[in-house]
Design a protein around this motif. Sequence first.
Motif, short mmCIF file in Angstrom:
data_model
loop_
_atom_site.label_atom_id
_atom_site.label_comp_id
_atom_site.label_asym_id
_atom_site.label_seq_id
_atom_site.Cartn_x
_atom_site.Cartn_y
_atom_site.Cartn_z
N UNK A 123 -34.52 13.97 0.62
CA UNK A 123 -33.62 14.79 -0.13
C UNK A 123 -34.29 16.11 -0.46
N UNK A 124 -33.60 17.20 -0.23
CA UNK A 124 -34.17 18.53 -0.43
C UNK A 124 -34.03 18.98 -1.87
N UNK A 125 -35.12 19.48 -2.45
CA UNK A 125 -35.09 20.02 -3.80
C UNK A 125 -34.51 21.42 -3.75
N UNK A 126 -34.07 21.93 -4.90
CA UNK A 126 -33.47 23.26 -4.93
C UNK A 126 -34.17 24.13 -5.96
N UNK A 127 -34.10 25.44 -5.74
CA UNK A 127 -34.64 26.39 -6.71
C UNK A 127 -33.55 26.74 -7.70
N UNK A 128 -33.94 26.78 -8.97
CA UNK A 128 -33.00 27.12 -10.04
C UNK A 128 -33.68 28.09 -11.00
N UNK A 129 -32.88 28.77 -11.79
CA UNK A 129 -33.39 29.57 -12.89
C UNK A 129 -33.09 28.81 -14.17
N UNK A 130 -34.14 28.32 -14.82
CA UNK A 130 -33.96 27.63 -16.10
C UNK A 130 -33.80 28.71 -17.17
N UNK A 131 -32.65 28.67 -17.83
CA UNK A 131 -32.32 29.67 -18.85
C UNK A 131 -32.86 29.28 -20.21
N UNK A 132 -32.92 27.99 -20.48
CA UNK A 132 -33.40 27.52 -21.77
C UNK A 132 -33.28 26.01 -21.87
N UNK A 133 -33.75 25.48 -22.98
CA UNK A 133 -33.69 24.04 -23.22
C UNK A 133 -33.55 23.80 -24.72
N UNK A 134 -32.88 22.74 -25.06
CA UNK A 134 -32.81 22.34 -26.47
C UNK A 134 -32.95 20.82 -26.54
N UNK A 135 -33.59 20.36 -27.61
CA UNK A 135 -33.73 18.92 -27.79
C UNK A 135 -32.91 18.51 -29.00
N UNK A 136 -32.56 17.24 -29.00
CA UNK A 136 -31.71 16.73 -30.07
C UNK A 136 -32.13 15.32 -30.43
N UNK A 137 -31.79 14.93 -31.63
CA UNK A 137 -32.06 13.58 -32.10
C UNK A 137 -31.14 13.29 -33.28
N UNK A 138 -30.43 12.18 -33.20
CA UNK A 138 -29.52 11.80 -34.28
C UNK A 138 -29.28 10.30 -34.22
N UNK A 139 -28.78 9.76 -35.31
CA UNK A 139 -28.42 8.35 -35.37
C UNK A 139 -26.94 8.20 -35.04
N UNK A 140 -26.62 7.35 -34.06
CA UNK A 140 -25.24 7.09 -33.68
C UNK A 140 -24.54 6.43 -34.85
N UNK A 141 -23.42 7.00 -35.30
CA UNK A 141 -22.71 6.49 -36.48
C UNK A 141 -22.16 5.08 -36.26
N UNK A 142 -21.73 4.77 -35.05
CA UNK A 142 -21.13 3.45 -34.78
C UNK A 142 -22.16 2.35 -34.64
#
Length: 102
Positions: free
Chosen positions: A1-20
Motif C-alpha cells: 500500500x502506497x503512503x501519501x504526502x499530506x500537509x498537517x495543519x494542526x492537532x488537538x487532543x481531547x479527554x472526557x468521561x462518557x455520560x452514558x
Amino acid sequence: MENMKVVVLGANRYGFDDEKTGRRVEGCKVHYISTGNKPGENELGSIPMSQTMEFSFFNKIGQVPGIYEAVTALDMRGKKLGIKIVDFKFIEPVTFEMPVKA
C-alpha cells in the motif's frame, strides 16, 4: 500500500468521561490536507480532513504546519474494507504567508 504526502495543519487532543457509560474517552485528532488532492465536481480548493489517533500521539507531532508522510493500513469495519492513516512521519516544515495590510 502506497503512503501519501499530506500537509498537517494542526492537532488537538481531547479527554472526557462518557455520560452514558462513565468510561474515559481520549484521543488526538490530526487535521490535514492531501498534497495530491484533486477537487471533485462540487468542490473548490482543498477540503481539510482529519484522522483520530491515540491521545499520546499529540506529543509525537512535530512542527505544524508541515509536510508529513501519512502511513496507511487496511482497516476492516464491519463488512467494509477501507484505508486508515496509522502514523504521520515528519518530512519538512511548510509556511503559509499571509498578505499584510498596513
